[in-house]
Design a protein around this motif. Structure first.
Motif, PDB file in Angstrom:
ATOM      1  N   VAL A 143      28.321  31.681  44.558  1.00 45.27           N
ATOM      2  CA  VAL A 143      27.274  32.512  43.957  1.00 45.27           C
ATOM      3  C   VAL A 143      26.285  32.965  45.022  1.00 45.27           C
ATOM      4  O   VAL A 143      25.834  34.116  45.044  1.00 45.27           O
ATOM      5  CB  VAL A 143      26.551  31.739  42.833  1.00 45.27           C
ATOM      6  CG1 VAL A 143      25.323  32.511  42.341  1.00 45.27           C
ATOM      7  CG2 VAL A 143      27.510  31.448  41.682  1.00 45.27           C
ATOM      8  N   ASN A 197      26.349  41.177  41.929  1.00 48.46           N
ATOM      9  CA  ASN A 197      25.820  40.444  40.779  1.00 48.46           C
ATOM     10  C   ASN A 197      26.841  39.409  40.314  1.00 48.46           C
ATOM     11  O   ASN A 197      27.901  39.780  39.787  1.00 48.46           O
ATOM     12  CB  ASN A 197      25.511  41.420  39.642  1.00 48.46           C
ATOM     13  CG  ASN A 197      24.914  40.722  38.428  1.00 48.46           C
ATOM     14  OD1 ASN A 197      24.604  39.526  38.467  1.00 48.46           O
ATOM     15  ND2 ASN A 197      24.775  41.471  37.342  1.00 48.46           N
ATOM     16  N   PRO A 198      26.546  38.123  40.493  1.00 54.33           N
ATOM     17  CA  PRO A 198      27.525  37.092  40.099  1.00 54.33           C
ATOM     18  C   PRO A 198      27.741  37.012  38.589  1.00 54.33           C
ATOM     19  O   PRO A 198      28.711  36.409  38.130  1.00 54.33           O
ATOM     20  CB  PRO A 198      26.907  35.802  40.636  1.00 54.33           C
ATOM     21  CG  PRO A 198      25.441  36.090  40.739  1.00 54.33           C
ATOM     22  CD  PRO A 198      25.329  37.549  41.060  1.00 54.33           C
ATOM     23  N   ARG A 199      26.844  37.636  37.800  1.00 52.24           N
ATOM     24  CA  ARG A 199      26.970  37.607  36.344  1.00 52.24           C
ATOM     25  C   ARG A 199      27.733  38.804  35.782  1.00 52.24           C
ATOM     26  O   ARG A 199      27.923  38.903  34.575  1.00 52.24           O
ATOM     27  CB  ARG A 199      25.573  37.548  35.716  1.00 52.24           C
ATOM     28  CG  ARG A 199      24.824  36.261  36.041  1.00 52.24           C
ATOM     29  CD  ARG A 199      23.474  36.242  35.348  1.00 52.24           C
ATOM     30  NE  ARG A 199      22.744  35.014  35.649  1.00 52.24           N
ATOM     31  CZ  ARG A 199      21.514  34.740  35.189  1.00 52.24           C
ATOM     32  NH1 ARG A 199      20.903  35.631  34.406  1.00 52.24           N
ATOM     33  NH2 ARG A 199      20.925  33.605  35.516  1.00 52.24           N
ATOM     34  N   SER A 200      28.126  39.726  36.679  1.00 54.81           N
ATOM     35  CA  SER A 200      28.907  40.860  36.190  1.00 54.81           C
ATOM     36  C   SER A 200      30.226  40.345  35.634  1.00 54.81           C
ATOM     37  O   SER A 200      30.764  39.333  36.096  1.00 54.81           O
ATOM     38  CB  SER A 200      29.162  41.849  37.319  1.00 54.81           C
ATOM     39  OG  SER A 200      30.048  41.304  38.276  1.00 54.81           O
ATOM     40  N   SER A 258      34.706  31.812  37.389  1.00 53.89           N
ATOM     41  CA  SER A 258      35.012  30.803  36.374  1.00 53.89           C
ATOM     42  C   SER A 258      36.488  30.404  36.401  1.00 53.89           C
ATOM     43  O   SER A 258      36.820  29.251  36.127  1.00 53.89           O
ATOM     44  CB  SER A 258      34.635  31.328  34.985  1.00 53.89           C
ATOM     45  OG  SER A 258      35.395  32.488  34.659  1.00 53.89           O
ATOM     46  N   SER A 308      32.139  37.303  37.427  1.00 55.97           N
ATOM     47  CA  SER A 308      31.972  36.057  36.680  1.00 55.97           C
ATOM     48  C   SER A 308      33.319  35.472  36.268  1.00 55.97           C
ATOM     49  O   SER A 308      33.528  34.252  36.312  1.00 55.97           O
ATOM     50  CB  SER A 308      31.108  36.325  35.447  1.00 55.97           C
ATOM     51  OG  SER A 308      30.980  35.165  34.671  1.00 55.97           O
ATOM     52  N   LYS A 309      34.254  36.349  35.889  1.00 53.96           N
ATOM     53  CA  LYS A 309      35.575  35.882  35.474  1.00 53.96           C
ATOM     54  C   LYS A 309      36.321  35.243  36.647  1.00 53.96           C
ATOM     55  O   LYS A 309      36.960  34.198  36.485  1.00 53.96           O
ATOM     56  CB  LYS A 309      36.372  37.059  34.926  1.00 53.96           C
ATOM     57  CG  LYS A 309      37.750  36.668  34.403  1.00 53.96           C
ATOM     58  CD  LYS A 309      38.467  37.881  33.823  1.00 53.96           C
ATOM     59  CE  LYS A 309      39.848  37.488  33.300  1.00 53.96           C
ATOM     60  NZ  LYS A 309      40.573  38.659  32.719  1.00 53.96           N
TER      61      LYS A 309
END
Length: 604
Positions: A89, A98-101, A109, A105-106
């Motif tokens: 991250v 953006n690590p939450r995009s 994870s 993110s996929k």
């Protein structure tokens, strides 16, 4: 003893069982880290375009292609004992993603595969924390071009002409795959280097180019002209050192105009070589046109004593004398041979300069002359030329008699450093050297005491010739204008190293003679060249720990010096055009305190 042996064996079996169970657990755990086979393209770069003194014209800036290997990061977290995905991250954020995009993110994870960051500037890689670099694949991958505004037009022209050489030859690639039977970590399966474009080494001097651009812009503005152009060459080999204009295209090889009296030195050489005149020939005025259909009498624009010698005919730019010289030539050698001389001068067809979109110009053959068409050509009328045609022809007077094809290329260098192509000059002799020596002396007189006095340069002898040409409007010309203001000059006069041709299109503030509008640029550009050469010959004690003084330098030279001081281009910003008029931080600032450099450019 047996009990002891049994006990040791039991302990060994227990340890072996634990080790085997642990191995299966680790293997099972690592099997979950599936790393997809990945191919990353490394774009090949364009070759550089370089000028003289190793100054860049269109230079590539190093950048990198970055790939965040998520699967490898997960493996490293287990081996090195840090919590996944913290550092992944952190790396994503460092590169501005953006690590939450959803896409990133996929990947994070799923704990496998990788994240393609794309192109990153060199400074970003230089500042990269060490603990993040361990799971990144970083390869030199991309280039950007940065060109000073004074070089825009000529750089694009050179790029267009030599595009097939500087174009990237073939992209490279990095092929990623897993290592080992359990896909423990990812790595590079294969690496194919990109095949970059060749570099073009040119004759252009970016410093002279920048100043010439500054001066032509200034002159056009001060005289409220429609535009202007200036060419600077080395007349001994017709290297193009600068080619600047106020138009957003390569005007010196495309724009047409009547050359007016800048044609006269060529006719003087021709007449001397054909023995139509001698250095002792004298002329009296006026000139009566030998055609009853044209009831005009030619008189000189500027008053001077009569009769005039051959030398003073050029010094005073006498149209009367020039028309009489042309009449003698046509009578002695015939209209066709007289016309053929203009072909030798390079008029009516392209010079063959290695730049695109050159035009032919206009040269009317004898069977289409009207009245005194041949004589008019001698004073630069009834003919249309480009700036590059004129300076090439006049350089034959300056260099001892040789018409030399103009060029911007010196050589082409491959990425490996081998020479792909070297320029070989094309030349033909059109004048005898003694003839040109005589006319050069006449042209020195033009600058010393004739119409070219404003072109004088302190400390060096200058030769030259003015011109003031009528500009056609709606196919017609008027004695009231508008005008082209022209000047050709060379220096040092005894062995010319530089020649300059200036054309100002339609000055509109009252002054329009070549001596008033065009000749001053010979003075300003010539003075700059002499000072530039003096500065280049000095040995500077540049202190590596202090900020250098960049005032008075054009952009490319300032950037070159800052590069020597290891100041990254990413930390340099600039505004304006011309030469450096202010800098921040100021000179002598300790380099250890320098983070960002700001340069302001303007007119001298």
């Amino acid at each position: 003893m047996d009990k002891r042996i049994h006990f040791v064996l039991l302990i060994f079996l227990i340890a072996l069982s634990i080790y085997m169970v642990r191995s299966f657990v680790i293997a099972a755990d690592f099997k979950r880290i599936q790393i997809a086979k990945t191919e990353v393209t490394i774009p090949a770069s364009y070759g550089d375009i370089m000028g003289s003194e190793n100054q860049p014209i269109m230079q590539n800036t190093l950048a990198y292609n970055v790939y965040i290997d998520v699967g490898y990061a997960k493996a490293l977290s287990k081996i090195n004992g840090w919590k996944y995905p913290d550092r992944v991250v952190e790396a994503v954020k460092y590169f501005g993603l953006n690590p939450r995009s959803p896409a990133i993110s996929k990947i994070i994870s799923n704990q496998k595969g990788g994240i393609e960051v794309g192109f990153v500037k060199a400074q970003k890689i230089k500042d990269l924390p060490d603990d993040l670099s361990k799971f990144l694949n970083i390869q030199r991958a991309y280039v950007e071009t940065k060109t000073a505004s004074s070089l825009d037009v000529i750089a694009q022209a050179i790029k267009s002409r030599y595009f097939k050489y500087i174009s990237p030859k073939k992209n490279g690639a990095i092929f990623y795959n897993s290592f080992g039977p359990y896909n423990l970590v990812s790595g590079i399966k294969n690496f194919v280097k990109p095949l970059n474009g060749d570099s073009i080494i040119t004759t252009i001097d970016p410093s002279i180019q920048a100043f010439a651009q500054q001066m032509i812009d200034k002159d056009v503005k001060e005289n409220d002209a429609h535009g202007g152009e200036v060419i600077v060459t080395d007349p001994q080999n017709n290297d193009i050192l600068a080619m600047a204009s106020t138009w957003q295209y390569d005007a010196p090889i495309m724009n047409l105009f009547q050359p007016a009296s800048t044609m006269k030195p060529l006719i003087f050489c021709e007449a001397l070589q054909e023995d139509a005149v001698s250095t002792s020939t004298k002329f009296s005025g006026p000139y009566y046109i030998p055609d009853p259909k044209i009831p005009l009498v030619i008189r000189d624009a500027e008053p001077h004593p009569w009769p005039v010698s051959l030398k003073d005919a050029l010094v005073y730019s006498s149209d009367v004398a020039e028309m009489k010289i042309a009449t003698r030539l046509i009578k002695k050698i015939g209209p066709q041979a007289y016309y053929d001389w203009f072909l030798k001068f390079g008029f009516g067809h392209k010079t063959g300069i290695d730049l695109p979109q050159e035009t032919n110009g206009i040269l009317t053959p004898p069977n289409k002359w009207y009245g005194i068409g041949g004589q008019e050509m001698a004073i630069g009328q009834s003919i249309a030329v480009t700036g590059i045609q004129m300076i090439t022809a006049l350089n034959a007077v300056a260099n001892g008699g040789y018409w030399i094809r103009p060029h911007v290329l010196k050589e082409i260098i491959s990425p490996s450093g081998s020479v792909v192509y070297s320029y070989h000059p094309f030349m033909r002799k059109i004048f005898e050297s003694e003839v040109t020596k005589t006319v050069r002396k006449f042209m020195v007189g033009v600058v010393e005491r004739g119409t070219g006095i404003p072109a004088q340069i302190k400390g060096v002898s200058v030769g030259g010739k003015t011109g003031t040409a009528q500009k056609a409007e709606n196919g017609k010309v008027s004695l009231n204008g508008p005008w082209f203001s022209l000047f050709y000059g060379f220096f040092p006069a005894n062995h010319p190293k530089y020649s300059i041709y200036v054309m100002i299109d339609q000055p509109s503030k009252g002054l329009y003679y070549g001596e008033d509008v065009a000749a001053p640029l010979i003075h300003s550009i010539g003075t700059y060249i002499l000072n530039l050469n003096n500065n280049r010959e000095k040995v500077y004690d540049l202190l590596s720990y202090k900020m250098p003084n960049l005032e008075g330098l054009p952009l490319n030279q300032a950037l070159s010096i800052l590069e020597r001081f290891s100041v990254s281009p990413n930390n340099i910003s600039f505004s304006g055009n011309g030469i450096v008029i202010s800098q921040s931080p100021p000179p002598n600032t300790p380099l250890s305190e320098v983070k960002n450099v700001k340069l302001k450019f303007g007119l001298n």
